[in-house]
Design a protein around this motif. Sequence first.
Motif, short mmCIF file in Angstrom:
data_model
loop_
_atom_site.label_atom_id
_atom_site.label_comp_id
_atom_site.label_asym_id
_atom_site.label_seq_id
_atom_site.Cartn_x
_atom_site.Cartn_y
_atom_site.Cartn_z
N SER A 70 -25.97 -13.33 -0.03
CA SER A 70 -25.72 -14.30 1.04
C SER A 70 -25.46 -15.67 0.42
O SER A 70 -26.38 -16.36 -0.03
CB SER A 70 -26.93 -14.36 1.98
N LEU A 71 -24.20 -16.05 0.38
CA LEU A 71 -23.76 -17.29 -0.25
C LEU A 71 -22.92 -18.12 0.70
O LEU A 71 -22.35 -17.60 1.66
CB LEU A 71 -22.92 -16.97 -1.50
N ALA A 72 -22.85 -19.42 0.42
CA ALA A 72 -21.94 -20.30 1.16
C ALA A 72 -20.52 -19.79 0.97
O ALA A 72 -20.16 -19.29 -0.10
CB ALA A 72 -22.06 -21.73 0.68
N ILE A 73 -19.70 -19.91 2.00
CA ILE A 73 -18.37 -19.32 1.97
C ILE A 73 -17.52 -19.87 0.84
O ILE A 73 -16.63 -19.17 0.31
CB ILE A 73 -17.65 -19.49 3.34
N GLU A 74 -17.77 -21.08 0.37
CA GLU A 74 -16.97 -21.66 -0.70
C GLU A 74 -17.31 -21.08 -2.07
O GLU A 74 -16.55 -21.24 -3.02
CB GLU A 74 -17.17 -23.19 -0.74
N GLN A 75 -18.45 -20.41 -2.20
CA GLN A 75 -18.81 -19.82 -3.48
C GLN A 75 -17.95 -18.59 -3.77
O GLN A 75 -17.58 -17.83 -2.87
CB GLN A 75 -20.30 -19.48 -3.53
N GLN A 76 -17.65 -18.39 -5.04
CA GLN A 76 -16.66 -17.39 -5.44
C GLN A 76 -16.97 -15.99 -4.91
O GLN A 76 -16.09 -15.29 -4.42
CB GLN A 76 -16.54 -17.35 -6.96
N ASP A 77 -18.22 -15.57 -5.00
CA ASP A 77 -18.58 -14.20 -4.63
C ASP A 77 -19.18 -14.09 -3.23
O ASP A 77 -19.84 -13.09 -2.91
CB ASP A 77 -19.54 -13.61 -5.65
N GLN B 45 -7.76 -14.81 2.82
CA GLN B 45 -7.53 -14.79 4.26
C GLN B 45 -8.84 -14.64 5.04
O GLN B 45 -9.07 -15.34 6.03
CB GLN B 45 -6.56 -13.66 4.63
N ILE B 46 -9.69 -13.72 4.58
CA ILE B 46 -10.97 -13.51 5.28
C ILE B 46 -11.86 -14.74 5.12
O ILE B 46 -12.52 -15.19 6.08
CB ILE B 46 -11.68 -12.25 4.74
N LYS B 47 -11.89 -15.32 3.94
CA LYS B 47 -12.69 -16.53 3.72
C LYS B 47 -12.21 -17.67 4.62
O LYS B 47 -13.02 -18.41 5.18
CB LYS B 47 -12.63 -16.96 2.25
N GLU B 48 -10.91 -17.82 4.74
CA GLU B 48 -10.39 -18.88 5.59
C GLU B 48 -10.79 -18.66 7.04
O GLU B 48 -11.10 -19.60 7.77
CB GLU B 48 -8.86 -18.95 5.47
N GLY B 49 -10.81 -17.41 7.46
CA GLY B 49 -11.29 -17.11 8.81
C GLY B 49 -12.74 -17.53 9.00
O GLY B 49 -13.10 -18.09 10.03
N HIS B 50 -13.58 -17.29 8.01
CA HIS B 50 -14.98 -17.70 8.08
C HIS B 50 -15.09 -19.23 8.12
O HIS B 50 -15.91 -19.78 8.87
CB HIS B 50 -15.76 -17.16 6.88
N ARG B 51 -14.28 -19.91 7.30
CA ARG B 51 -14.33 -21.38 7.29
C ARG B 51 -14.02 -21.94 8.67
O ARG B 51 -14.70 -22.85 9.16
CB ARG B 51 -13.31 -21.93 6.28
N ARG B 52 -12.96 -21.45 9.28
CA ARG B 52 -12.56 -21.96 10.59
C ARG B 52 -13.63 -21.67 11.63
O ARG B 52 -13.92 -22.51 12.49
CB ARG B 52 -11.22 -21.36 10.99
N MET B 53 -14.22 -20.50 11.56
CA MET B 53 -15.26 -20.14 12.52
C MET B 53 -16.51 -21.00 12.33
O MET B 53 -17.13 -21.44 13.30
CB MET B 53 -15.60 -18.66 12.36
N GLU B 54 -16.88 -21.25 11.08
CA GLU B 54 -18.09 -22.01 10.79
C GLU B 54 -17.91 -23.51 11.03
O GLU B 54 -18.90 -24.24 11.01
CB GLU B 54 -18.53 -21.76 9.35
N SER B 55 -16.69 -23.97 11.27
CA SER B 55 -16.46 -25.39 11.53
C SER B 55 -17.10 -25.84 12.84
O SER B 55 -17.37 -27.02 13.04
CB SER B 55 -14.96 -25.68 11.58
#
Length: 342
Positions: A15-22, A320-330
């Motif tokens: 369980s990591l912040a979305i910006e972290q590599q893994d 693409q999936i990470k970007e989806g998480h970023r937008r949702m978490e905004s």
Amino acid sequence: MNLPSSMQAIGFTQSLAIEQQDSLFEFTTALPNPSDLELQVKVHAVAMNPVDAKVRVRAAANTTLEQTRVLGYDAVGTVTQLGDLVKGFKLGDRVYYAGDVTKAGSNAEYQTVDYRLVAQAPKSLSNAAAAVLPLTTLTAWETLFDRLRISPEEKKTLLIIGGAGGVGSMTIQLAKQLTNLTVIATASRPETEQWVKKMGADHVANHRDLVQSVKDLGFDTVDYIFNTADTLGHWDATAELIAPQGWIASIVEFDGGVDLSKLQGKSVGFVWELMFTRSLFHTDDMAKQQDILFQVANLIDAGRLQTTLTDTIKGFGVEQIKEGHRRMESGKSIGKTAIDFG
């Protein structure tokens, strides 16, 4: 049908912040084979939901999972294999579903899903436009008709807290199309106010001063309240605004407790909704989710309901999936974001 033996999927073990590599990564895994009651689906598009982020940040807190977990709880795809006991589907059917939170999700090239949770996708919508519908629509439908048990002929009032989100957007539409309720939806920005009106809300209240805003609209109390945003933060306002013998529903869990005694004098009921309850517990009426999605597809194709898609990300991959998480978490999302695998 000639199928590969392996596929690409995107998941996590920590369980990591979305910006972290893994925080999410792509990996190769065996193609999942359907059990007797399952369909195997080639996934074409998925959608982002708050549950994706919640599972990502909680499921492996302070630990590392032994098996990579794949998220994704909204999908559109094509049926590529059928379990022996599946009824009503054939190879090549284009389907949509939200699936089961305890199983591997749709952020993968292929997925297996219980056929009782699946329906033919709306014919009039693109893959992305259909992919945003299942989870939020099932949540909205179950809340209105299974949890609050609203009768279509009732001429009462419904307050939706969080009207511009995915669930709020579908609840507004279903309430306006299938009931006689007067719908009040909350919004606090010009763009969200415009959105909930587009969805069909009769009135718009501002959640920043919820009690006064609702009263300014001419309503001292409301018969039903559906909180899709913040149960704890709006609890006092909810208890004040709910009418005697009214009902409150929520989908937002919270740490700590609320004072249920605030509802006692009014004989008010409080009920939770979790769209995954039927699949989690394999309830006798599990197939009702298939029926709901079937009815919603017909309403979409008849022009009575509209997609809540507002943003599409193209391509299958980690970014693409990470970007989806970023937008949702905004926390500023209006409607839903889909990822079209192409």
